[in-house]
Motif scaffolding. Structure first.
Motif, short mmCIF file in Angstrom:
data_model
loop_
_atom_site.label_atom_id
_atom_site.label_comp_id
_atom_site.label_asym_id
_atom_site.label_seq_id
_atom_site.Cartn_x
_atom_site.Cartn_y
_atom_site.Cartn_z
N HIS A 116 0.84 -1.21 0.00
CA HIS A 116 0.00 0.00 0.00
C HIS A 116 0.88 1.25 0.00
O HIS A 116 1.56 1.54 0.98
CB HIS A 116 -0.88 -0.02 1.25
N TYR A 117 0.85 2.00 -1.11
CA TYR A 117 1.70 3.20 -1.16
C TYR A 117 1.09 4.36 -1.93
O TYR A 117 1.75 5.39 -2.13
CB TYR A 117 3.08 2.85 -1.76
N SER A 118 -0.14 4.25 -2.39
CA SER A 118 -0.80 5.34 -3.10
C SER A 118 -2.27 5.38 -2.70
O SER A 118 -2.88 4.35 -2.41
CB SER A 118 -0.69 5.14 -4.61
N ASN A 119 -2.83 6.60 -2.69
CA ASN A 119 -4.24 6.74 -2.31
C ASN A 119 -5.19 6.07 -3.30
O ASN A 119 -6.35 5.80 -2.97
CB ASN A 119 -4.60 8.22 -2.19
N ILE A 120 -4.71 5.79 -4.50
CA ILE A 120 -5.57 5.14 -5.49
C ILE A 120 -5.40 3.62 -5.49
O ILE A 120 -6.00 2.93 -6.30
CB ILE A 120 -5.31 5.74 -6.90
N GLN A 173 2.30 4.34 -8.56
CA GLN A 173 2.79 5.68 -8.21
C GLN A 173 2.88 6.60 -9.42
O GLN A 173 2.90 7.83 -9.27
CB GLN A 173 4.15 5.59 -7.51
N GLN A 174 2.90 6.04 -10.63
CA GLN A 174 2.91 6.87 -11.83
C GLN A 174 1.51 7.41 -12.11
O GLN A 174 1.35 8.49 -12.68
CB GLN A 174 3.39 6.04 -13.04
N LEU A 175 0.51 6.65 -11.69
CA LEU A 175 -0.88 7.08 -11.87
C LEU A 175 -1.27 8.11 -10.81
O LEU A 175 -1.94 9.10 -11.10
CB LEU A 175 -1.81 5.87 -11.79
N MET A 176 -0.83 7.88 -9.58
CA MET A 176 -1.06 8.83 -8.49
C MET A 176 0.09 8.72 -7.50
O MET A 176 0.29 7.66 -6.89
CB MET A 176 -2.40 8.58 -7.80
N ALA A 177 0.83 9.78 -7.35
CA ALA A 177 1.99 9.77 -6.47
C ALA A 177 1.57 9.58 -5.02
O ALA A 177 0.45 9.91 -4.63
CB ALA A 177 2.78 11.07 -6.63
N ARG A 178 2.49 9.06 -4.23
CA ARG A 178 2.20 8.87 -2.81
C ARG A 178 1.86 10.21 -2.14
O ARG A 178 2.50 11.22 -2.42
CB ARG A 178 3.41 8.23 -2.11
N TYR A 179 0.86 10.17 -1.28
CA TYR A 179 0.35 11.33 -0.54
C TYR A 179 -0.38 12.34 -1.43
O TYR A 179 -0.86 13.35 -0.94
CB TYR A 179 1.47 12.07 0.22
N SER A 180 -0.49 12.08 -2.72
CA SER A 180 -1.17 12.99 -3.63
C SER A 180 -2.59 12.50 -3.90
O SER A 180 -2.90 11.32 -3.73
CB SER A 180 -0.41 13.09 -4.95
N ASN A 181 -3.45 13.41 -4.32
CA ASN A 181 -4.79 13.04 -4.77
C ASN A 181 -4.99 13.43 -6.24
O ASN A 181 -6.11 13.46 -6.73
CB ASN A 181 -5.85 13.73 -3.90
N LYS A 182 -3.89 13.73 -6.92
CA LYS A 182 -3.94 14.16 -8.31
C LYS A 182 -3.66 12.99 -9.25
O LYS A 182 -2.64 12.31 -9.13
CB LYS A 182 -2.92 15.27 -8.56
N LEU A 183 -4.58 12.77 -10.18
CA LEU A 183 -4.40 11.72 -11.17
C LEU A 183 -3.49 12.20 -12.30
O LEU A 183 -3.66 13.30 -12.82
CB LEU A 183 -5.74 11.31 -11.77
N ASN A 184 -2.55 11.35 -12.67
CA ASN A 184 -1.71 11.61 -13.84
C ASN A 184 -2.21 10.70 -14.96
O ASN A 184 -1.78 9.56 -15.09
CB ASN A 184 -0.24 11.32 -13.52
#
Length: 243
Positions: free
Chosen positions: A47-51, A161-172
């Motif tokens: 578990h390392y990304s909010n997504i 982590q490429q889709l959503m960085a750790r601690y971020s809520n922004k989708l790439n």
């Protein structure tokens, strides 16, 4: 018959969610034959990304099982959303994360009776390890496994982590990302069967689960994890989060 092939509310989820995920992610599933297609099981991912729940939920669907999670009881009380989550078999956990709560244990027993799977993040929250290796685990998953005689299936994913960085809520969203998901053999917890479920037993069993997840992630990353697993308590970091 695959659990996924039976009519359920998940078909509605899949109708909307899978096409959207397909636009953003290409999944590469490794050792997918190790995911049991029948019977109750506990799936334990890193578990390392909010997504992560969306990614692992989608991967679990592709692996032939229905994605159910341990969910905070407060979320299940939200109008409409709570009803949907309950109808889809999500297991409520009261704040504090104890699987001894009657609601969680009864839901888990139903999981066994109906031969369902549940996804439990043994780390409890996003890993605090600087390089995103799995950190120290919590005992919820192994307690359920030992109390109810359910196999634990370790899973690792990398690329999220490429889709959503750790601690971020922004989708790439662009470009389309590749996420690798690897399924492991059931964790052998036989040495703990019949022992008192005290702190010593649960810690040792949890360490075996975390070792299995870490080994899968090492394969995906082509790297070796640190010899000592990250312990947030030793770095004055909070571990609050999911079960």
């Amino acid at each position: 018959m695959s659990e996924r092939s039976k009519p359920s509310i998940f078909w509605l989820f899949a109708l909307f969610a899978l096409p959207l995920m397909g636009l953003m992610v290409k999944f590469r599933l490794h050792d997918r034959e190790k995911m049991p297609q029948t019977g109750a099981a506990i799936i334990t991912p890193n578990h390392y990304s909010n997504i992560d729940p969306v990614v692992i939920g989608t991967a679990t669907w592709y692996l032939g099982r229905l994605p159910r999670f341990m969910a905070k009881a407060s979320i299940l009380k939200i109008p409409v959303l709570g009803w949907i989550l309950l109808k889809s078999g999500q297991i409520p956990v009261e704040r504090g994360g104890s699987t001894r709560s009657s609601a969680a244990l009864n839901a888990a027993k139903e999981l066994v009776a109906k031969e369902r799977t549940v996804i439990v993040y043994p780390e409890g929250s996003l890993t605090r390890d600087p390089d995103m290796w799995p950190m120290r685990g919590k005992s919820g998953a192994v307690r359920l496994a030992l109390e109810l005689d359910i196999p634990i299936i370790p899973v690792a994913h990398w690329g999220t982590q490429q889709l959503m960085a750790r601690y971020s809520n922004k989708l790439n969203v662009f470009p389309r990302h590749t996420i690798d998901v690897k399924v492991g053999d059931p964790v052998d917890l036989s040495e703990f069967v019949g022992k008192p479920l005290d702190n010593k037993t649960l810690t040792a069993a949890t360490n075996k689960v975390m070792d299995a997840i870490t080994a899968l992630l090492e394969d995906l990353r082509g790297e070796s994890a640190p010899e000592v697993r990250w312990n947030p308590a030793e770095h004055n970091q909070s571990e609050t989060g999911r079960f």
